[in-house]
Design an enzyme around this catalytic site. Sequence first.
Site, PDB file in Angstrom:
ATOM      1  N   THR A 107       0.858  -1.182   0.000  1.00 39.65           N
ATOM      2  CA  THR A 107       0.000   0.000   0.000  1.00 39.65           C
ATOM      3  C   THR A 107       0.897   1.236   0.000  1.00 39.65           C
ATOM      4  OG1 THR A 107      -0.095   0.090   2.420  1.00 39.65           O
ATOM      5  CG2 THR A 107      -1.817  -1.169   1.303  1.00 39.65           C
ATOM      6  N   HIS A 108       0.377   2.316  -0.571  1.00 41.57           N
ATOM      7  CA  HIS A 108       1.134   3.576  -0.602  1.00 41.57           C
ATOM      8  C   HIS A 108       0.165   4.748  -0.474  1.00 41.57           C
ATOM      9  CE1 HIS A 108       4.477   6.222  -1.411  1.00 41.57           C
ATOM     10  NE2 HIS A 108       3.723   6.871  -2.282  1.00 41.57           N
ATOM     11  N   ASP A 144       8.160   2.105  -5.488  1.00 40.59           N
ATOM     12  CA  ASP A 144       6.734   2.334  -5.771  1.00 40.59           C
ATOM     13  C   ASP A 144       6.453   2.432  -7.269  1.00 40.59           C
ATOM     14  OD1 ASP A 144       6.107   2.349  -3.006  1.00 40.59           O
ATOM     15  OD2 ASP A 144       6.735   4.433  -2.860  1.00 40.59           O
TER      16      ASP A 144
END
Length: 195
Positions: A107-108, A144
């Site tokens: 998750t980001h 990411d």
Amino acid sequence: MISVVVLISGSGSNLRALLEATSAVDYPAHVVAIGADREADGLGHASDFGIPSFDVPYTSFSSREEWGEELAEQLRAWNADLIVLSGLMRLLPESVVDEFGPRIINTHPAYLPEFPGAHGVRDALASGASETGASVIVVDNGVDTGPILAQERVPVLPDDTEASLHERIKPVERRLLIDAVRRVATGELDLTTPA
């Protein structure tokens, strides 16, 4: 039913939400172990839910690669279908990603590819953006940069601080994570060819 190992660094608020979701009898995944790269408050959730935990303290190793070797050993022992990075504030060594990918998701707190890295919320505010978001991605060897599984926009309010904006992003992140794990478990999401 798929098995999941979750890796954390901190309080584990996303982890707790995932554990609550997996407690439902109709949720198609279960967490088999929780690991951390340091002493983390979130490991307390493991005992709350009766789930085994382990830690591989980064500072106990002379290099990122050595840390990665021990982490990989722990992950192999659990043989999970999916590995979830939930607030793990450390890049995995390439050897770990190469061995376990594409079964690693993260998750980001930003709408990737906007604001990658450790300070996504702060960077969104500093840029003057009117909106940011939350994303769930497949982990690759970049920062990411992996394929996006799910994401949603979150507005930036004029009086937002880093803390207030992050608090509004967290519930979106949790919901996206819970849904992404469910969709991986049911086969709606194929990690080798994400939508």
